[in-house]
Design a protein around this motif. Structure first.
Motif, mmCIF file in Angstrom:
data_model
loop_
_atom_site.group_PDB
_atom_site.id
_atom_site.type_symbol
_atom_site.label_atom_id
_atom_site.label_comp_id
_atom_site.label_asym_id
_atom_site.label_seq_id
_atom_site.Cartn_x
_atom_site.Cartn_y
_atom_site.Cartn_z
ATOM 1 N N UNK A 41 -37.491 -10.843 -101.458
ATOM 2 C CA UNK A 41 -37.405 -12.149 -100.941
ATOM 3 C C UNK A 41 -35.816 -12.166 -100.316
ATOM 4 N N UNK A 42 -34.688 -11.654 -100.921
ATOM 5 C CA UNK A 42 -33.471 -11.532 -100.063
ATOM 6 C C UNK A 42 -33.648 -10.776 -98.617
ATOM 7 N N UNK A 43 -34.533 -9.936 -98.772
ATOM 8 C CA UNK A 43 -34.617 -9.250 -97.619
ATOM 9 C C UNK A 43 -35.198 -10.184 -96.552
ATOM 10 N N UNK A 44 -36.543 -10.897 -96.950
ATOM 11 C CA UNK A 44 -37.278 -11.638 -96.155
ATOM 12 C C UNK A 44 -36.512 -12.881 -95.918
ATOM 13 N N UNK A 45 -35.757 -13.442 -96.548
ATOM 14 C CA UNK A 45 -34.947 -14.640 -96.066
ATOM 15 C C UNK A 45 -33.647 -14.173 -95.450
ATOM 16 N N UNK A 46 -33.154 -12.938 -95.421
ATOM 17 C CA UNK A 46 -32.124 -12.610 -94.367
ATOM 18 C C UNK A 46 -32.890 -12.604 -93.019
ATOM 19 N N UNK A 115 -35.030 -0.365 -100.733
ATOM 20 C CA UNK A 115 -36.271 -0.144 -100.515
ATOM 21 C C UNK A 115 -36.869 -1.406 -100.470
ATOM 22 N N UNK A 116 -36.891 -2.298 -101.267
ATOM 23 C CA UNK A 116 -37.273 -3.321 -101.282
ATOM 24 C C UNK A 116 -36.738 -4.557 -100.323
ATOM 25 N N UNK A 117 -35.490 -4.343 -100.389
ATOM 26 C CA UNK A 117 -34.707 -5.307 -99.494
ATOM 27 C C UNK A 117 -35.237 -5.179 -97.968
ATOM 28 N N UNK A 118 -35.212 -3.695 -97.637
ATOM 29 C CA UNK A 118 -35.552 -3.522 -96.355
ATOM 30 C C UNK A 118 -36.998 -3.750 -95.957
ATOM 31 N N UNK A 119 -37.822 -3.768 -96.987
ATOM 32 C CA UNK A 119 -39.159 -4.113 -96.677
ATOM 33 C C UNK A 119 -39.351 -5.574 -96.333
ATOM 34 N N UNK A 120 -38.850 -6.110 -97.181
ATOM 35 C CA UNK A 120 -38.883 -7.658 -96.869
ATOM 36 C C UNK A 120 -37.999 -8.058 -95.481
ATOM 37 N N UNK A 121 -37.099 -7.411 -95.124
ATOM 38 C CA UNK A 121 -36.395 -7.632 -94.092
ATOM 39 C C UNK A 121 -37.227 -7.110 -92.577
ATOM 40 N N UNK A 122 -37.731 -6.185 -92.699
ATOM 41 C CA UNK A 122 -38.498 -5.452 -91.791
ATOM 42 C C UNK A 122 -40.138 -6.224 -91.190
#
Length: 209
Positions: A41-46, A115-122
């Protein structure tokens, strides 16, 4: 700006409630644990906030003005979606006796959740539609006479924070149901469905004009 805030939050709710690839990824990673889900979620919202920043600076207008730039982003986004979909289908094949974390690919403790943060961001940044949408969405809530850049940045931050709270309820809900969802047969089916959805979204993104 405060008078526009209730309408803006209502619009943010409608946007967040619309299912998309980010929703699929958040739910899938939440099956690995609440920490993995929240980091996604944090990656996506970034990514949401960055698109808001790009829109405030006028950079996302390039995607609308340049067909070549949009097509490049579209193809890249399609490849990313299909890659995530294939990863989910491969996880479904390994979901028979493995734990959910093993099925989705064991997280590296030394990575600290990157890994999870990067997946959401990417996944978010690879979608050119998100950039076009941010450019069209945020300016509607800038009051007349308000400084454009700072107001757009503030709205982008509110948007990202609001969606963080909204998607956190998904993570919480999946966590509550994890005992049921972690059964091998259920887990395998969820991986297959999420993989199929991500691949279908990727193909649709690739072939649309």
């Amino acid at each position: 700006m405060w008078s526009y805030l209730p309408a803006f939050l209502g619009a943010c709710l409608l946007v967040a409630a619309s299912p998309g690839p980010s929703t699929v990824l958040i739910i899938r990673n939440s099956l690995r644990g609440r920490r993995a889900g929240l980091l996604t979620v944090l990656g996506n919202e970034s990514g949401v906030f960055l698109w808001g920043v790009f829109a405030a600076l006028g950079l996302t207008a390039l995607l609308e003005a340049s067909e070549v730039a949009y097509d490049v982003m579209r193809v890249v986004g399609a490849v990313v979606l299909v890659a995530f979909g294939i990863q989910a289908l491969r996880a479904a094949r390994r979901a028979d006796d493995a734990s959910l974390a093993d099925a989705a690919g064991p997280a590296d403790p030394s990575a600290g959740g990157w890994r999870e943060y990067r997946a959401g961001l990417l996944l978010n940044l690879a979608n050119p539609k998100a950039g076009i949408f941010a450019m069209a969405f945020l300016p509607q809530f800038v009051p007349a006479g308000a400084p454009h850049l700072t107001t757009m940045l503030a709205l982008a931050a509110v948007w990202a924070v609001f969606e963080t709270g909204y998607y956190a309820t998904y993570v919480w809900g999946v966590g509550r149901l994890r005992r049921v969802l972690s059964r091998p047969g259920v887990r395998r089916r969820l991986e297959q469905v999420s993989g199929g959805v991500l691949i279908a979204l990727g193909v649709r993104l690739a072939i649309e004009s």
